[in-house]
Design a protein around this motif. Structure first.
Motif, mmCIF file in Angstrom:
data_model
loop_
_atom_site.group_PDB
_atom_site.id
_atom_site.type_symbol
_atom_site.label_atom_id
_atom_site.label_comp_id
_atom_site.label_asym_id
_atom_site.label_seq_id
_atom_site.Cartn_x
_atom_site.Cartn_y
_atom_site.Cartn_z
ATOM 1 N N TRP A 27 -2.462 -1.702 -8.010
ATOM 2 C CA TRP A 27 -3.660 -0.948 -7.639
ATOM 3 C C TRP A 27 -4.259 -0.291 -8.879
ATOM 4 O O TRP A 27 -3.579 -0.072 -9.877
ATOM 5 N N ASP B 173 -9.417 2.960 0.212
ATOM 6 C CA ASP B 173 -8.988 1.607 -0.133
ATOM 7 C C ASP B 173 -10.224 0.769 -0.450
ATOM 8 O O ASP B 173 -11.163 0.706 0.349
ATOM 9 N N LEU C 31 0.661 3.971 -2.660
ATOM 10 C CA LEU C 31 -0.445 4.921 -2.682
ATOM 11 C C LEU C 31 -0.096 6.230 -1.986
ATOM 12 O O LEU C 31 -0.836 7.206 -2.091
ATOM 13 N N ARG D 158 -10.351 -2.647 -1.165
ATOM 14 C CA ARG D 158 -10.144 -4.099 -1.175
ATOM 15 C C ARG D 158 -11.374 -4.862 -0.684
ATOM 16 O O ARG D 158 -11.543 -6.040 -1.007
ATOM 17 N N ASP E 152 -5.379 -6.493 -9.659
ATOM 18 C CA ASP E 152 -5.234 -5.199 -9.007
ATOM 19 C C ASP E 152 -6.310 -4.987 -7.942
ATOM 20 O O ASP E 152 -7.403 -5.548 -8.025
ATOM 21 N N PHE F 78 -8.939 1.394 -5.730
ATOM 22 C CA PHE F 78 -8.946 2.477 -4.742
ATOM 23 C C PHE F 78 -9.493 3.700 -5.451
ATOM 24 O O PHE F 78 -9.748 3.685 -6.656
ATOM 25 N N ALA G 19 0.814 -1.216 0.000
ATOM 26 C CA ALA G 19 0.000 0.000 0.000
ATOM 27 C C ALA G 19 0.842 1.258 0.000
ATOM 28 O O ALA G 19 0.333 2.349 -0.277
ATOM 29 N N GLU H 32 -6.992 3.021 -9.716
ATOM 30 C CA GLU H 32 -7.840 4.100 -9.210
ATOM 31 C C GLU H 32 -9.127 4.196 -10.023
ATOM 32 O O GLU H 32 -9.095 4.416 -11.227
#
Length: 238
Positions: free
Chosen positions: A164, A97, A14, A99, A198, A201, A11, A166
């Motif tokens: 990740w 986040d 980020l 997840r 991925d 977020f 993380a 976005e």
């Protein structure tokens, strides 16, 4: 790596997501400073720029060299520009986040591409979800909902730090709000991200409390509170 299996990518990327994206999955969209300590997206894809280390004066000098004198740039994070830089606008934000968000296909959603950009720009102009440009659609998966042939809602992917994705450009035409279209598209874009392994977020303006409540109800959790900062580079010395 599957987020749903409990294995989650680091993380820490980020904390500096634009830099992580431009030196990772979005390298093809990157323009770099002469020292390699700053980067920005191609200007027709995204307005954001980034520094390898916001505490390093050399990175700021590299960004100034990349952008040119007396030019506007957007950066994100918790940072203080050095003397000579003008802060034009600061938008307090939230980074969330995703997840725990349920990912699933959205009934009626269609993939959007270059041919849909004029309609996408019209919807963005009407709803103001954030920056969207001619090539933004190339940054990731963009999905939309059409009613009687008209694009009435959309969502897609913008920054792609390693591991990740976005979710961005979430917007619904005012005449079609309250039908769950945005939430459905967010879950569908999250599903596309998870197919690659991925984790989704997103960012939002802190003052947009209605959107933040929606995201929280879907399972997004607050990770940090970065600022979105519009800056002007130092003027060229005489």
């Amino acid at each position: 790596m599957s987020p749903e299996s409990g294995s989650v990518p680091a993380a820490e990327v980020l904390d500096n997501p634009v830099w992580a994206a431009l030196t990772g999955p979005h390298r093809a969209f990157a323009e770099y400073g002469p020292a390699g300590l700053a980067a920005r997206y191609a200007q027709d894809a995204s307005p954001f720029a980034a520094l390898a280390d916001p505490a390093d004066p050399r990175a700021w000098a590299d960004l100034a060299a990349l952008a040119g004198p007396d030019e506007g740039v957007w950066v994100t994070g918790l940072l203080t520009p050095p003397p000579g830089w003008e802060t034009v606008m600061t938008i307090p934000g939230v980074q969330m986040d995703g997840r725990a968000v349920r990912a699933e296909a959205a009934p009626g959603a269609v993939r959007l591409g270059r041919g849909d950009v004029p309609e996408m720009l019209e919807l963005v102009e009407l709803t103001r979800p954030g920056p969207f440009m001619d090539r933004t659609v190339e940054l990731g998966t963009y999905l939309g909902i059409r009613q009687e042939g008209r694009l009435v809602a959309m969502a897609g992917e913008r920054m792609r730090p390693t591991g990740w994705s976005e979710i961005s450009a979430v917007c619904t035409h005012p005449e079609f709000r309250g039908r769950g279209l945005a939430a459905g598209l967010i879950r569908a874009v999250a599903a596309a991200a998870r197919e690659r392994g991925d984790v989704p977020f997103l960012h939002a303006a802190a003052e947009n409390t209605g959107a933040v409540r929606l995201y929280e109800s879907m399972g997004f959790t607050l990770r940090r509170r970065p600022d979105f900062v519009g800056l002007r580079t130092p003027a060229e010395e005489a």
